[in-house]
Each structure stands twice: as C-alpha cells, then as structure tokens.
Design an enzyme around this catalytic site. Structure first.
Site, short mmCIF file in Angstrom:
data_model
loop_
_atom_site.label_atom_id
_atom_site.label_comp_id
_atom_site.label_asym_id
_atom_site.label_seq_id
_atom_site.Cartn_x
_atom_site.Cartn_y
_atom_site.Cartn_z
N LYS A 264 43.36 39.44 47.18
CA LYS A 264 43.24 38.15 47.86
C LYS A 264 44.61 37.48 47.99
O LYS A 264 44.87 36.77 48.97
CB LYS A 264 42.26 37.25 47.10
CG LYS A 264 40.86 37.83 47.03
CD LYS A 264 40.39 38.34 48.38
CE LYS A 264 39.13 39.15 48.30
NZ LYS A 264 38.78 39.78 49.60
N TYR B 39 40.93 42.59 42.30
CA TYR B 39 40.35 41.64 43.26
C TYR B 39 41.25 40.44 43.51
O TYR B 39 41.57 40.13 44.67
CB TYR B 39 38.96 41.19 42.79
CG TYR B 39 38.27 40.28 43.77
CD1 TYR B 39 37.63 40.80 44.89
CD2 TYR B 39 38.26 38.90 43.59
CE1 TYR B 39 37.00 39.97 45.80
CE2 TYR B 39 37.64 38.06 44.50
CZ TYR B 39 37.01 38.60 45.60
OH TYR B 39 36.40 37.77 46.51
#
Length: 205
Positions: free
Chosen positions: A72, A68
């Site tokens: 990003k 994750y």
C-alpha cells in the site's frame, strides 16, 4: 507485490476541456509499513529486493506479515510519482483508501486471528458499498477545481497527509527509484513503455 489498482480513466474531451481522472486504490495501512533499510537504502531495486528469495529467507515470516502495508505504501509512491509527471489540467491522479470493509478479504487468515477481524469489522467496518464511495469521491469530487485532488491521498472523503516516510527525503528518493523500476519492468513487457514515459511523462513538478 500485489497489484496497483486503478479505476475510471475516461478519455479527455478536448472540445469541452474535460479533465480525466486516474484513481488508485491504497490503504491507511501504508502508515504502518515497516522501515527496513535493506529495502529503502540498499543498492538493489525496491521491488526486486522485496520479491527476492534472499530477503524472505533472511526475514522469515516477518517479511510476509509486512507485505500488505508495504504494497500500500508502494501504491502511494507510484500515484504521487505519476501525478508529478502529468498536468492536473488534463489528468488528475490520486489514490484513496476505502477503509476497513466487511468483505471476504480476510477469509484465509489463520483461525486464531478471525475473531479479532470479526470484532474489528463489527466495530469499525464499512460495507463494500460504503467503501466504494471513496473511489467515487476521488473520481468526481471538486468538479470546479479537480486539481485540488491531484497527487493526494484521500481518506474519509478528503485529502489527507500521507505517512511521514512518504514525505521524508528518503521517501521522495524511494518514490523516484520505484517509478524508474516500474518503467524498467514494464519496458521488458513492451519496449515502447520507456519511450512513452521519457517523451510524455518527464517529471513536471
């Protein structure tokens, strides 16, 4: 990698010199992205390395946990690379973080982690509507001087310095490599992509 989300891409009104906006959705989680030399300094492309079976077999569950924040980080890289290739007087490109929002995003977390997420949502979480205001900020703020938001990472309704890794020499190199890889991937879907990128999206700044 997960999707790179973009919103609000109005057509420019050349008669009124309207500046269009491209707003990417990232996260402050990119500050916590792990630094793995195999990914950022290896000979293989970044996305191919992260998505490869060998990388996951070697790193096990840690590769999943790191996914994750890394996605990003890639969002920030891509936004900055695109911003460097378009004029802020025609198209303003930025990326924002909506912050931690009370949504169902964490619904599939292991049961043992859910109380922690609940506590964080209770103490720090925004509603989805509050988080969406950050996207609107990126799309309409600074109407007189939208170029001030060009290429920026926006947090808390203001441009904020991205991670040290993004600003480092290696980060800048990784940004360029990621751009080239994304163009190559998209070119396999539509052969016109690379032609358009070379003709209209040569690096400007």
């Amino acid at each position: 990698m997960d999707s790179i989300s973009f919103i609000l891409i109005p057509q420019p009104d050349l008669s009124t010199h309207t500046v269009s906006r491209v707003v990417g959705v990232s996260s402050e989680a990119h500050y916590w992205a792990s630094f793995d030399k195999k990914v950022w300094t290896g000979s293989d492309p970044i996305i191919r390395t992260l998505g490869g079976a060998a990388y996951h077999q070697e790193n096990g569950s840690s590769a999943i946990r790191a996914r994750y924040p890394i996605t990003k980080l890639l969002n920030v890289f891509f936004t900055r690379a695109l911003a460097a290739r378009v004029s802020p007087h025609r198209v303003v490109v930025n990326t924002v973080t909506p912050g931690m929002c009370k949504t169902e995003l964490a619904r599939d977390l292991p049961v043992i982690l859910r109380p922690l997420v609940w506590l964080m949502h209770t103490l720090l979480g925004f509603t989805a509507e509050q988080g969406s205001r950050q996207l609107i900020f990126g799309a309409v703020a600074e109407p007189a001087h939208p170029e001030k938001l060009h290429g920026q990472f926006i947090m808390g309704s203001k441009p904020t310095e991205p991670s040290d890794f993004v600003l480092s020499d290696l980060g800048k190199k990784s940004e360029e490599l990621l751009w080239e890889e994304v163009v190559e991937i998209l070119d396999k879907v539509d052969p016109k992509v690379k032609q358009v990128a070379e003709e209209y999206l040569a690096r400007k700044i």
